[in-house]
Design a protein around this motif. Structure first.
Motif, mmCIF file in Angstrom:
data_model
loop_
_atom_site.group_PDB
_atom_site.id
_atom_site.type_symbol
_atom_site.label_atom_id
_atom_site.label_comp_id
_atom_site.label_asym_id
_atom_site.label_seq_id
_atom_site.Cartn_x
_atom_site.Cartn_y
_atom_site.Cartn_z
ATOM 1 N N SER A 41 -7.738 55.225 -11.597
ATOM 2 C CA SER A 41 -7.791 54.424 -12.824
ATOM 3 C C SER A 41 -7.834 55.314 -14.060
ATOM 4 N N LEU A 42 -8.698 56.332 -14.046
ATOM 5 C CA LEU A 42 -8.813 57.242 -15.186
ATOM 6 C C LEU A 42 -7.510 58.007 -15.412
ATOM 7 N N CYS A 43 -6.899 58.443 -14.326
ATOM 8 C CA CYS A 43 -5.639 59.181 -14.434
ATOM 9 C C CYS A 43 -4.549 58.302 -15.047
ATOM 10 N N TYR A 44 -4.504 57.033 -14.642
ATOM 11 C CA TYR A 44 -3.469 56.116 -15.122
ATOM 12 C C TYR A 44 -3.640 55.811 -16.614
ATOM 13 N N PHE A 45 -4.881 55.500 -17.028
ATOM 14 C CA PHE A 45 -5.109 55.065 -18.411
ATOM 15 C C PHE A 45 -5.264 56.224 -19.395
ATOM 16 N N LEU A 46 -5.808 57.366 -18.956
ATOM 17 C CA LEU A 46 -6.013 58.481 -19.876
ATOM 18 C C LEU A 46 -4.827 59.436 -19.928
ATOM 19 N N LEU A 47 -4.209 59.695 -18.793
ATOM 20 C CA LEU A 47 -3.108 60.659 -18.745
ATOM 21 C C LEU A 47 -1.728 60.002 -18.790
ATOM 22 N N GLN A 48 -1.692 58.687 -18.498
ATOM 23 C CA GLN A 48 -0.451 57.906 -18.573
ATOM 24 C C GLN A 48 0.717 58.574 -17.842
ATOM 25 N N PRO A 179 0.435 64.833 -14.927
ATOM 26 C CA PRO A 179 -0.312 63.582 -14.699
ATOM 27 C C PRO A 179 0.249 62.738 -13.561
ATOM 28 N N VAL A 217 -15.784 59.606 -11.824
ATOM 29 C CA VAL A 217 -15.712 60.074 -13.214
ATOM 30 C C VAL A 217 -15.921 61.591 -13.272
ATOM 31 N N PHE A 221 -12.876 64.498 -14.085
ATOM 32 C CA PHE A 221 -12.941 65.435 -15.205
ATOM 33 C C PHE A 221 -13.113 66.870 -14.721
#
Length: 289
Positions: A41-48, A179, A217, A221
């Motif tokens: 989820s973090l990879c998808y929304f933050l790194l696009q 990403p 999380v 990171f």
């Protein structure tokens, strides 16, 4: 250097979370699985990640990075199993040593795969780094009961962690494409981990789910900052490889002493000092060169 420091802090925070997991009714295997959901989820929304107009399956089959994300997707969950078996058969001290001594593989890769030219000062730093590891990992151990299985899984831990570090360095060289490769790696790793747990017929619980979110999380990171460190010190992979390993052990030892009241032996204290000297030797040229 900031990214490397942040990666070390995130890695030690992961270790602290895993250490207190049992007292919080967190099942490590489940937390690892949910960790990948968070990381995805973090990879998808933050790194696009950019699939270049292709569907996930089509990109998966046609991407030039396929060997890398396939390897990471399999290795990331597999080393967890290898580590647990190594701890079972050889003990936590030897298993931790095998993980950290994977630095040897990464230094070899830095020279022969990434063509890093080591100066005399940096060679001294590498030698001191291995001396530091020896002192940091010097703890009393019990005899090994099942030597054959112990050697097998210690070897797999050593090879697995060494390879993962090298693959993250490869990802760092992809620029804007990293990403997508990282995203697919997390998807594969999570899928394999959930299939593994379904095969074991695990009993899911809420604490493990919540612990997995926090773990995800920190782990995301940790990996992101580690890759960023390689990108910002692209010509000096040795500094990142050694700095990460020594930083995690030194900070982990200090965290254990001050938070969990673990004793630091004289040998471990020497190791911490040597670790600092090693990093200074390897980073000196970048600072003053």
């Amino acid at each position: 250097m900031l990214f490397l420091i942040l990666a070390v802090f995130c890695s030690v925070a992961v270790s602290v979370l895993l250490k207190v997991a049992r007292s919080k009714q967190i099942m490590i295997e489940q937390a690892i699985a949910f960790n990948y959901v968070t990381a995805i989820s973090l990879c998808y929304f933050l790194l696009q990640p950019d699939f270049k107009g292709l569907g996930f399956t089509e990109f998966f089959l046609e991407s030039e990075a396929q060997p890398i994300f396939l390897s990471l997707g399999i290795l990331l969950p597999s080393v967890f199993v290898f580590m647990s078996k190594a701890v079972e058969y050889a003990g936590i001290v030897r298993a931790d040593a095998a993980q950290r001594l994977a630095l040897f593989l990464q230094i070899i890769a830095a020279i022969f795969l990434f063509n890093e030219q080591l100066s005399h000062l940096r060679i001294v730093g590498v030698v001191i780094a291995f001396l530091a590891l020896f002192y940091l990992l010097s703890k009393p151990t019990k005899e090994i009961g099942n030597a054959g299985k112990a050697v097998l899984f210690l070897g797999l831990v050593w090879l697995g962690y060494g390879t993962i570090g090298i693959l993250f360095k490869q990802i760092s060289k992809m620029g804007g494409a990293f990403p997508t490769t990282l995203f697919i790696s997390f998807v594969l790793a999570g899928t394999i981990m959930f299939i593994y747990l379904m095969f074991k017929r695990t009993q899911w619980n809420v604490p493990s789910f919540l612990g997995g979110i926090l773990l995800g999380v920190l782990n995301f990171f940790n990996i992101l900052f580690y890759i960023k460190a390689h990108q910002h010190m692209s010509d000096n992979p040795t500094i990142v490889f050694a700095g990460m390993d020594l930083g995690v052990i030194c900070l982990g030892a200090l965290t254990g002493a001050f938070i969990f009241k673990e004793k630091i032996s004289k040998l471990n204290a020497v190791g911490i000092g040597l670790g600092v000297i090693s990093i200074l030797c390897m980073y000196a040229e970048k600072l003053f060169g």
